[in-house]
Design an enzyme around this catalytic site. Structure first.
Site, PDB file in Angstrom:
ATOM      1  N   CYS A 114       0.812  -1.225   0.000  1.00 56.48           N
ATOM      2  CA  CYS A 114       0.000   0.000   0.000  1.00 56.48           C
ATOM      3  C   CYS A 114       0.841   1.270   0.000  1.00 56.48           C
ATOM      4  O   CYS A 114       0.342   2.346  -0.321  1.00 56.48           O
ATOM      5  CB  CYS A 114      -0.952  -0.002   1.187  1.00 56.48           C
ATOM      6  SG  CYS A 114      -2.210  -1.274   1.049  1.00 56.48           S
ATOM      7  N   HIS A 250      -3.197   7.499   2.062  1.00 57.90           N
ATOM      8  CA  HIS A 250      -3.614   6.171   1.599  1.00 57.90           C
ATOM      9  C   HIS A 250      -5.013   5.911   2.147  1.00 57.90           C
ATOM     10  O   HIS A 250      -5.302   6.190   3.311  1.00 57.90           O
ATOM     11  CB  HIS A 250      -2.629   5.120   2.112  1.00 57.90           C
ATOM     12  CG  HIS A 250      -3.084   3.713   1.871  1.00 57.90           C
ATOM     13  ND1 HIS A 250      -3.565   3.299   0.648  1.00 57.90           N
ATOM     14  CD2 HIS A 250      -3.154   2.636   2.699  1.00 57.90           C
ATOM     15  CE1 HIS A 250      -3.905   2.019   0.726  1.00 57.90           C
ATOM     16  NE2 HIS A 250      -3.670   1.593   1.952  1.00 57.90           N
ATOM     17  N   ASN A 280     -10.041   0.048  -0.262  1.00 55.10           N
ATOM     18  CA  ASN A 280      -8.580   0.117  -0.227  1.00 55.10           C
ATOM     19  C   ASN A 280      -8.035  -0.431  -1.546  1.00 55.10           C
ATOM     20  O   ASN A 280      -8.091  -1.633  -1.791  1.00 55.10           O
ATOM     21  CB  ASN A 280      -8.075  -0.696   0.966  1.00 55.10           C
ATOM     22  CG  ASN A 280      -6.559  -0.649   1.113  1.00 55.10           C
ATOM     23  OD1 ASN A 280      -5.849  -0.205   0.214  1.00 55.10           O
ATOM     24  ND2 ASN A 280      -6.072  -1.120   2.254  1.00 55.10           N
TER      25      ASN A 280
HETATM   26  N1  ACO Z   1     -18.375  -8.072   9.131  1.00 54.40           N
HETATM   27  C1  ACO Z   1     -18.737  -8.277  10.396  1.00 54.40           C
HETATM   28  N2  ACO Z   1     -17.855  -8.533  11.382  1.00 54.40           N
HETATM   29  C2  ACO Z   1     -16.558  -8.586  11.059  1.00 54.40           C
HETATM   30  C3  ACO Z   1     -16.098  -8.372   9.743  1.00 54.40           C
HETATM   31  C4  ACO Z   1     -17.066  -8.121   8.755  1.00 54.40           C
HETATM   32  N3  ACO Z   1     -16.745  -7.886   7.468  1.00 54.40           N
HETATM   33  N4  ACO Z   1     -14.764  -8.477   9.737  1.00 54.40           N
HETATM   34  C5  ACO Z   1     -14.365  -8.736  10.978  1.00 54.40           C
HETATM   35  N5  ACO Z   1     -15.451  -8.811  11.790  1.00 54.40           N
HETATM   36  C6  ACO Z   1     -15.498  -9.080  13.236  1.00 54.40           C
HETATM   37  C7  ACO Z   1     -14.296  -9.828  13.730  1.00 54.40           C
HETATM   38  O1  ACO Z   1     -14.470 -11.203  13.521  1.00 54.40           O
HETATM   39  C8  ACO Z   1     -14.267  -9.446  15.192  1.00 54.40           C
HETATM   40  O2  ACO Z   1     -15.204 -10.261  15.855  1.00 54.40           O
HETATM   41  P1  ACO Z   1     -14.862 -10.861  17.324  1.00 54.40           P
HETATM   42  O3  ACO Z   1     -14.686  -9.643  18.188  1.00 54.40           O
HETATM   43  O4  ACO Z   1     -16.086 -11.663  17.616  1.00 54.40           O
HETATM   44  O5  ACO Z   1     -13.611 -11.653  17.151  1.00 54.40           O
HETATM   45  C9  ACO Z   1     -14.816  -8.023  15.226  1.00 54.40           C
HETATM   46  O6  ACO Z   1     -15.448  -7.836  13.937  1.00 54.40           O
HETATM   47  C10 ACO Z   1     -13.753  -6.958  15.440  1.00 54.40           C
HETATM   48  O7  ACO Z   1     -12.644  -7.205  14.599  1.00 54.40           O
HETATM   49  P2  ACO Z   1     -11.394  -6.273  14.554  1.00 54.40           P
HETATM   50  O8  ACO Z   1     -10.447  -6.784  13.521  1.00 54.40           O
HETATM   51  O9  ACO Z   1     -10.874  -6.038  15.931  1.00 54.40           O
HETATM   52  O10 ACO Z   1     -12.094  -4.910  14.048  1.00 54.40           O
HETATM   53  P3  ACO Z   1     -11.473  -3.485  13.837  1.00 54.40           P
HETATM   54  O11 ACO Z   1     -12.305  -2.484  14.502  1.00 54.40           O
HETATM   55  O12 ACO Z   1      -9.987  -3.473  14.063  1.00 54.40           O
HETATM   56  O13 ACO Z   1     -11.693  -3.240  12.269  1.00 54.40           O
HETATM   57  C11 ACO Z   1     -10.448  -3.389  10.207  1.00 54.40           C
HETATM   58  C12 ACO Z   1     -11.170  -4.133  11.320  1.00 54.40           C
HETATM   59  C13 ACO Z   1     -11.484  -2.572   9.419  1.00 54.40           C
HETATM   60  C14 ACO Z   1      -9.780  -4.426   9.302  1.00 54.40           C
HETATM   61  C15 ACO Z   1      -9.373  -2.466  10.774  1.00 54.40           C
HETATM   62  O14 ACO Z   1      -8.598  -3.140  11.726  1.00 54.40           O
HETATM   63  C16 ACO Z   1      -8.436  -1.877   9.723  1.00 54.40           C
HETATM   64  O15 ACO Z   1      -8.844  -1.118   8.867  1.00 54.40           O
HETATM   65  N6  ACO Z   1      -7.127  -2.184   9.837  1.00 54.40           N
HETATM   66  C17 ACO Z   1      -6.110  -1.616   8.977  1.00 54.40           C
HETATM   67  C18 ACO Z   1      -6.174  -2.091   7.595  1.00 54.40           C
HETATM   68  C19 ACO Z   1      -5.059  -1.418   6.862  1.00 54.40           C
HETATM   69  O16 ACO Z   1      -4.885  -0.207   6.929  1.00 54.40           O
HETATM   70  N7  ACO Z   1      -4.251  -2.169   6.170  1.00 54.40           N
HETATM   71  C20 ACO Z   1      -3.040  -1.572   5.646  1.00 54.40           C
HETATM   72  C21 ACO Z   1      -3.051  -1.360   4.277  1.00 54.40           C
HETATM   73  S1  ACO Z   1      -3.471  -2.781   3.388  1.00 54.40           S
HETATM   74  C22 ACO Z   1      -2.128  -3.255   2.482  1.00 54.40           C
HETATM   75  O17 ACO Z   1      -1.024  -2.827   2.663  1.00 54.40           O
HETATM   76  C23 ACO Z   1      -2.367  -4.333   1.471  1.00 54.40           C
END
Ligand code: ACO
Length: 323
Positions: A114, A250, A280
């Site tokens: 990314c 980003h 993304n």
């Molecule tokens: N729908 C419903 N529930 C979901 C989904 C979904 N699509 N995806 C995950 N959940 C659930 C999980 O299973 C978890 O449930 P649990 O608590 O029962 O285990 C709960 O939601 C919370 O999950 P988290 O991962 O803690 O949620 P968070 O608030 O962190 O959000 C997210 C997740 C959106 C992925 C976030 O962490 C994020 O954006 N992270 C950064 C991503 C990023 O910037 N990546 C870098 C660039 S990508 C690259 O370089 C290729």
């Protein structure tokens, strides 16, 4: 006289297939409300058959050439930032070079996930400042839909496909912060965080693999590292956040974008946001946001921009430029 890498044109390409959050409800235990509130994403574009990283990159590059009033033969180099090149080799950039009809010059890919576009801008800037190229087409293009595990709700709802391109040209500047062009860059990586975000395939497995991400861990690194790299780049350029017209971050998650802007002391009305419409798109997200920001009338010539990105590696960085 100081040479600067100045933006001459910008363009983008998005596949026509738009997928709204609600479409995932049919196959996954997820819903529009969760995706929207946790990530800010409402829809994304997915490539159709025949649309690849190189064809989308070529379309974006042609749009940037059109804005610049230049043709492919006016370019010395093509750099494509991507983690989803059409083939293992040759590079997507050489495919773009051929598709553009370039008869000379050189082309290569940069892979920093990314953060790829920031790394590509920095390398293009170095080519221009060292006199190795006068005009460089810098493209971010991705088909992340090809590396999604469609059964993994924690990743497949977050990514999209598309391409953006920026044409840079060597121009004389006075050497101050009023000059148009790239004023500073800052690049970083830390390979010890490899497990946080990777694709479980490649030449060692004989498959192209699927993206695996510990999203909340990546999130933890993101705001801290993005604000630090933006501050380093601003220090290097000799500007501070009060000088900044636009942050073009980003586009991974609206909460990361908001958290970083807050840490930099900048209000959200100085941030170009496209994550709701594109998801993304990895290395394509910044040039897409630049192109959309110009088309919306947000980014104007002379504006001071800070771009920042983090991705798999981990790799992260920032560029300060006057548009
Ligand atoms: N729908 C419903 N529930 C979901 C989904 C979904 N699509 N995806 C995950 N959940 C659930 C999980 O299973 C978890 O449930 P649990 O608590 O029962 O285990 C709960 O939601 C919370 O999950 P988290 O991962 O803690 O949620 P968070 O608030 O962190 O959000 C997210 C997740 C959106 C992925 C976030 O962490 C994020 O954006 N992270 C950064 C991503 C990023 O910037 N990546 C870098 C660039 S990508 C690259 O370089 C290729």
């Amino acid at each position: 006289m100081t040479v600067r890498a100045v933006v001459k044109g910008v363009g983008h390409y998005l596949p026509s297939r738009v997928v709204e959050n609600a479409e995932f409800e049919a196959t996954l235990d997820t819903n529009d409300e969760w995706i929207r509130s946790r990530s800010g994403i409402e829809r994304r574009h997915f490539a159709s058959e025949g649309e690849t990283t190189s064809t989308m990159a070529t379309a974006a590059a042609n749009a940037a050439l059109k804005m610049a009033g230049l043709s492919a033969d006016d370019i010395d180099a093509v750099i494509v930032a991507t983690s989803t090149a059409d083939l293992t080799f040759p590079s997507a950039a050489t495919m773009v070079q051929a598709q553009l009809g370039m008869k000379g010059g050189f082309a290569f890919d940069i892979q920093a996930v990314c953060a790829g576009f920031v790394f590509a801008l920095s390398n293009a800037n170095a080519l221009i400042l060292s006199g190795q190229a006068k005009r460089v087409m810098v493209i971010g293009s991705e088909t992340f839909s090809k590396i999604m595990d469609w059964t993994d709700r924690s990743t497949c709802v977050l990514f999209g496909d598309g391409a953006g391109a920026v044409l840079l040209e060597a121009q004389a500047g006075a050497g101050g912060t009023d000059d148009r062009g790239i004023l500073s860059t800052d690049l970083n990586s830390d390979g010890t965080h490899r497990e946080l975000l990777y694709v479980d395939g490649g030449v060692s497995t004989g498959t192209s693999g699927y993206l695996r991400m510990q999203g909340n861990q990546v999130f933890r690194h993101a705001v801290e590292k993005l604000s630090a790299t933006a501050n380093t780049a601003m220090d290097r350029a000799g500007v501070d956040s009060t000088d900044v017209d636009w942050i073009v971050p980003h586009q991974a998650n609206i909460r990361i974008i908001q958290g970083t802007a807050k840490k930099l002391g900048l209000p959200m009305d100085k941030v170009v946001v496209t994550v709701q419409d594109h998801g993304n798109t990895s290395a394509a997200s910044i040039p897409l946001a630049l192109s959309v920001g110009v088309a919306r009338g947000q980014i104007k010539q002379g504006d001071l921009l800070v771009t920042e990105a983090i991705g798999g590696g981990l790799a992260w960085g920032a560029v300060v430029l006057r548009w």
